[in-house]
Scaffold this motif. Structure first.
Motif, mmCIF file in Angstrom:
data_model
loop_
_atom_site.group_PDB
_atom_site.id
_atom_site.type_symbol
_atom_site.label_atom_id
_atom_site.label_comp_id
_atom_site.label_asym_id
_atom_site.label_seq_id
_atom_site.Cartn_x
_atom_site.Cartn_y
_atom_site.Cartn_z
ATOM 1 N N TRP A 145 0.842 -1.190 0.000
ATOM 2 C CA TRP A 145 0.000 0.000 0.000
ATOM 3 C C TRP A 145 0.875 1.236 0.000
ATOM 4 C CZ3 TRP A 145 -5.305 1.226 0.300
ATOM 5 C CH2 TRP A 145 -6.168 0.118 0.261
ATOM 6 N N SER A 153 0.413 5.662 0.526
ATOM 7 C CA SER A 153 -0.458 6.802 0.821
ATOM 8 C C SER A 153 0.290 8.090 0.534
ATOM 9 C CB SER A 153 -0.899 6.779 2.293
ATOM 10 O OG SER A 153 -1.668 5.629 2.584
ATOM 11 N N ILE A 159 -5.551 12.626 2.016
ATOM 12 C CA ILE A 159 -4.715 11.428 1.994
ATOM 13 C C ILE A 159 -5.250 10.507 0.907
ATOM 14 C CG2 ILE A 159 -3.797 9.472 3.285
ATOM 15 C CD1 ILE A 159 -4.351 11.032 5.860
ATOM 16 N N ASP A 160 -4.418 10.244 -0.103
ATOM 17 C CA ASP A 160 -4.794 9.360 -1.206
ATOM 18 C C ASP A 160 -4.029 8.049 -1.062
ATOM 19 O OD1 ASP A 160 -6.379 11.392 -2.386
ATOM 20 O OD2 ASP A 160 -4.586 12.260 -3.280
ATOM 21 N N SER A 161 -4.755 6.941 -0.971
ATOM 22 C CA SER A 161 -4.114 5.633 -0.757
ATOM 23 C C SER A 161 -4.565 4.639 -1.816
ATOM 24 C CB SER A 161 -4.473 5.078 0.629
ATOM 25 O OG SER A 161 -4.136 5.992 1.658
#
Length: 205
Positions: A160, A162, A179-181
């Motif tokens: 992952w 972020s 926050i883009d994950s």
């Protein structure tokens, strides 16, 4: 890095935080969210999607509960050992880098690189449990701009990442309001847009 957030004294002075806004999982699955944190590790999360609200609560010690309307058993359930391990990390009020030695974490500078056209420092953190994560900090502002690590999706370990954007000041401290994950190599993603963030000291009763 602590100075970029506002300084260790201000970080430690915060006893509780309340964040609300919207979360988007893609494919039309989006809605409001609420996160409440309180030292030393209490956490309460509510996410509402398609009129259904998922709730996760952790007492900061050893007990947590989940109410998930999107699974077959819709009653309140105790958290599994894996859930408890994950939410214990999430509820770490200061994050794993503050007092990292006391928490059993190890940190090393892994180099300097380009991130979105700007120089950034990469820190490698090895947690007490042996998990390895990477943190990228903007070389000018020292704001955290990217996090990388493994998370379990089903029975698989998935990488992952972020991205942290739109830093704003709240009571003298800096917080990312976006926050883009996403899970690398999959279609799983989420975007968090904070609309309100409040922090406060201990309230003596």
């Amino acid at each position: 890095m602590r100075a970029a957030r506002g300084g260790l004294a201000k970080i430690k002075a915060v006893h509780w935080q309340r964040i609300s806004g919207r979360i988007d999982f893609g494919a039309g699955a989006q809605g409001p969210f609420l996160v409440e944190l309180e030292r030393p590790g209490k956490m309460h999360i509510e996410v509402t999607v398609q009129g259904q609200t998922l709730i996760r609560t952790f007492d900061g010690k050893s007990t947590g509960w989940i109410l998930n309307p999107f699974v077959e058993n819709k009653s309140v359930q105790p958290m599994s050992a894996e859930d408890l391990s994950n939410i214990a990390d999430e509820s770490d009020f200061d994050g794993p880098l503050v007092d990292y030695k006391e928490k059993g974490n190890k940190i090393e500078l892994a180099g300097k690189e380009d991130f979105e056209g700007k120089p950034a420092y990469r820190l490698k953190l090895t947690s007490k449990k042996g998990e390895v994560r990477s943190y990228l900090f903007d070389a000018a502002s020292f704001h955290l701009v990217k996090w990388e690590g493994n998370r379990k999706v089903g029975d698989k370990e998935v990488m992952w990442e972020s991205l942290f954007r739109d830093y704003r000041e709240v009571n003298g401290l800096q917080f990312a309001f976006e926050i883009d994950s996403d899970a690398v190599g999959t279609e799983q993603s989420q975007k968090i847009i904070a609309e309100k963030s409040k922090v406060g000291p201990r309230i003596d009763t």
